[in-house]
Write an enzyme that holds these catalytic residues in place. Structure first.
Site, PDB file in Angstrom:
ATOM      1  N   GLY A   8       0.833  -1.203   0.000  1.00 40.39           N
ATOM      2  CA  GLY A   8       0.000   0.000   0.000  1.00 40.39           C
ATOM      3  C   GLY A   8       0.867   1.253   0.000  1.00 40.39           C
ATOM      4  O   GLY A   8       0.513   2.276   0.603  1.00 40.39           O
ATOM      5  N   GLY A  11      -0.396   4.872  -1.088  1.00 39.04           N
ATOM      6  CA  GLY A  11      -1.473   5.521  -0.336  1.00 39.04           C
ATOM      7  C   GLY A  11      -0.980   6.672   0.527  1.00 39.04           C
ATOM      8  O   GLY A  11       0.201   7.030   0.507  1.00 39.04           O
ATOM      9  N   GLN A  12      -1.911   7.231   1.320  1.00 36.49           N
ATOM     10  CA  GLN A  12      -1.597   8.431   2.105  1.00 36.49           C
ATOM     11  C   GLN A  12      -0.464   8.175   3.112  1.00 36.49           C
ATOM     12  O   GLN A  12       0.472   8.963   3.201  1.00 36.49           O
ATOM     13  CB  GLN A  12      -2.853   8.915   2.844  1.00 36.49           C
ATOM     14  N   ASP A  34       2.311  -1.830  -4.384  1.00 41.45           N
ATOM     15  CA  ASP A  34       0.907  -1.403  -4.366  1.00 41.45           C
ATOM     16  C   ASP A  34       0.213  -2.066  -5.558  1.00 41.45           C
ATOM     17  O   ASP A  34       0.893  -2.594  -6.444  1.00 41.45           O
ATOM     18  CB  ASP A  34       0.804   0.138  -4.466  1.00 41.45           C
ATOM     19  N   ILE A  35      -1.130  -2.017  -5.570  1.00 43.41           N
ATOM     20  CA  ILE A  35      -1.809  -2.523  -6.777  1.00 43.41           C
ATOM     21  C   ILE A  35      -1.912  -1.429  -7.830  1.00 43.41           C
ATOM     22  O   ILE A  35      -2.310  -1.676  -8.955  1.00 43.41           O
ATOM     23  CB  ILE A  35      -3.233  -3.092  -6.510  1.00 43.41           C
ATOM     24  N   ASP A  52      -0.334  -7.478  -5.478  1.00 39.33           N
ATOM     25  CA  ASP A  52      -1.688  -7.540  -4.924  1.00 39.33           C
ATOM     26  C   ASP A  52      -1.652  -8.377  -3.642  1.00 39.33           C
ATOM     27  O   ASP A  52      -1.440  -9.587  -3.688  1.00 39.33           O
ATOM     28  CB  ASP A  52      -2.627  -8.170  -5.965  1.00 39.33           C
ATOM     29  N   TYR A 143     -15.873  -0.484   8.151  1.00 41.76           N
ATOM     30  CA  TYR A 143     -14.439  -0.230   8.349  1.00 41.76           C
ATOM     31  C   TYR A 143     -14.058  -0.444   9.827  1.00 41.76           C
ATOM     32  O   TYR A 143     -13.087  -1.125  10.140  1.00 41.76           O
ATOM     33  CB  TYR A 143     -14.161   1.206   7.906  1.00 41.76           C
TER      34      TYR A 143
HETATM   35  C1  AKB Z   1     -11.042   7.391   7.899  1.00 42.34           C
HETATM   36  O1  AKB Z   1     -11.540   8.526   8.020  1.00 42.34           O
HETATM   37  O2  AKB Z   1     -11.663   6.420   7.463  1.00 42.34           O
HETATM   38  C2  AKB Z   1      -9.613   7.192   8.356  1.00 42.34           C
HETATM   39  C3  AKB Z   1      -9.513   6.739   9.774  1.00 42.34           C
HETATM   40  C4  AKB Z   1      -9.821   7.656  10.883  1.00 42.34           C
HETATM   41  O3  AKB Z   1      -9.156   5.617  10.016  1.00 42.34           O
HETATM   42  N1  AKB Z   1      -8.864   8.404   8.174  1.00 42.34           N
END
Ligand code: AKB
Length: 316
Positions: A8, A11-12, A34-35, A52, A143
């Site tokens: 990854g 990414g950020q 990264d992919i 991947d 998440y």
């Molecule tokens: C999100 O906003 O999904 C992320 C986090 C707080 O894990 N930046």
């Protein structure tokens, strides 16, 4: 000598972390993957490969071929995007972590794993101010559920198989190198780009929504410090609370407006408001401070000056 795999890397977090790790371990020893393609400095600054993490066979071959000793697994679907495709997000977030943990269990060369958790592990039944390390955790987002389950898996692999996996519950991360994608705290990065580009921003959270935030240089230092800490000093085998500073869209707007007087903001909350309302407003990170000396250099003021200066350079 360590040989490090970053999954990854485009990414950020990845794009800043790879640079930090290459300074410490030498560019040739940090394999960025990264992919999707990464930025020029990641690709030209050391080894980079499309990989991947969902493909466990490709992953294990890569790890054995390059004699990898540490894995940073950063790939994930963030909170906002995960709500749009919940089952796919669950699959990606969980399968990728289990692939990495299984390989770390099987391959002797792999000594340490880093995997990011998040303040999203908390939910509306958690006390939202100065949220403690150990408390009620009933996340209401896919998440958050995947991060909480991930923490439990990390703890399980540590206790059952001795896999040295370390983790941080990141708050919102503010950075200028690579924009975030699909998160609830992303407004805190978007606002800087829009302030500089258009002097106007439509915020998807309401003005008084307080959330904990951390500037990327502090997040990178904390991550590397945790990975370099003596294992005997670590009392948390799941993920450490990290606080940074607490900020609302209005406070951040006012701070930016002090530098760009014509900057205007409108508030138009969307589905991410409910997510933000279920997360802590501030975090108790005293255990991270005690166990491995976590500390921060940046507050709201100092971070704002640096964000405006660095993003400003991109538009000069
Ligand atoms: C999100 O906003 O999904 C992320 C986090 C707080 O894990 N930046």
């Amino acid at each position: 000598m360590d040989r490090i795999l970053v999954i990854g890397a485009a990414g950020q977090i990845g794009s800043d972390l790879v640079t930090g790790l290459r300074k410490i371990h030498g560019a040739a020893n940090v394999y960025a993957t990264d992919i999707k393609p990464a930025s020029i400095d990641i690709v030209e600054g050391g080894p980079f490969q499309i990989l991947d993490v969902m493909d466990d066979k490709q992953l294990i071959h890569f790890i054995i071929r390059h004699k990898i000793t540490q894995i940073y697994h950063l790939a994930a679907v963030l909170s906002g995007n995960a709500e749009k495709l919940p089952v796919q997000a669950w699959d990606i977030n969980m399968r990728s972590l289990l692939n990495v943990l299984e390989i770390a269990k099987m391959v002797d060369d792999v000594k340490k794993v880093f995997w990011p958790s998040s303040i999203a592990v908390f939910g509306p039944t958690t006390s939202r101010v100065h949220t403690p390390q150990l408390t009620v955790m009933e996340p209401i987002t896919v998440y958050g559920i995947s991060k909480l389950a991930g923490e439990r898996w990390c703890d399980y692999y540590f206790n059952k198989f001795g896999v040295d996996v370390r983790s941080i519950r990141y708050p919102g991360l503010i950075s200028y190198k690579t924009e975030a994608g699909g998160g609830t705290t992303d407004y805190s990065v978007e606002i800087f780009y829009e302030a500089i580009r258009n002097q106007s921003y439509e915020c998807f959270l309401s003005e008084n929504t307080a959330l904990p935030m951390l500037f990327m240089p502090d997040a990178i230092r904390a991550t590397i410090d945790l990975m370099e800490a003596d294992r005997e000093k670590l009392t948390i085998n799941s993920a450490y609370n990290l606080g940074g500073f607490s900020v609302t869209p209005k406070k951040l707007y006012q701070e930016i407006q002090a530098h760009i007087p014509d900057f205007k903001i409108q508030y138009n909350p969307d589905f991410r408001q409910a997510i933000a309302d279920s997360w802590p407003q501030s975090i108790d990170d005293s255990i991270a401070k005690r166990d491995w000396g976590c500390r921060y250099d940046y507050d709201l003021k100092k971070m704002t000056v640096e964000m405006l200066r660095e993003i400003g350079k991109k538009w000069d």
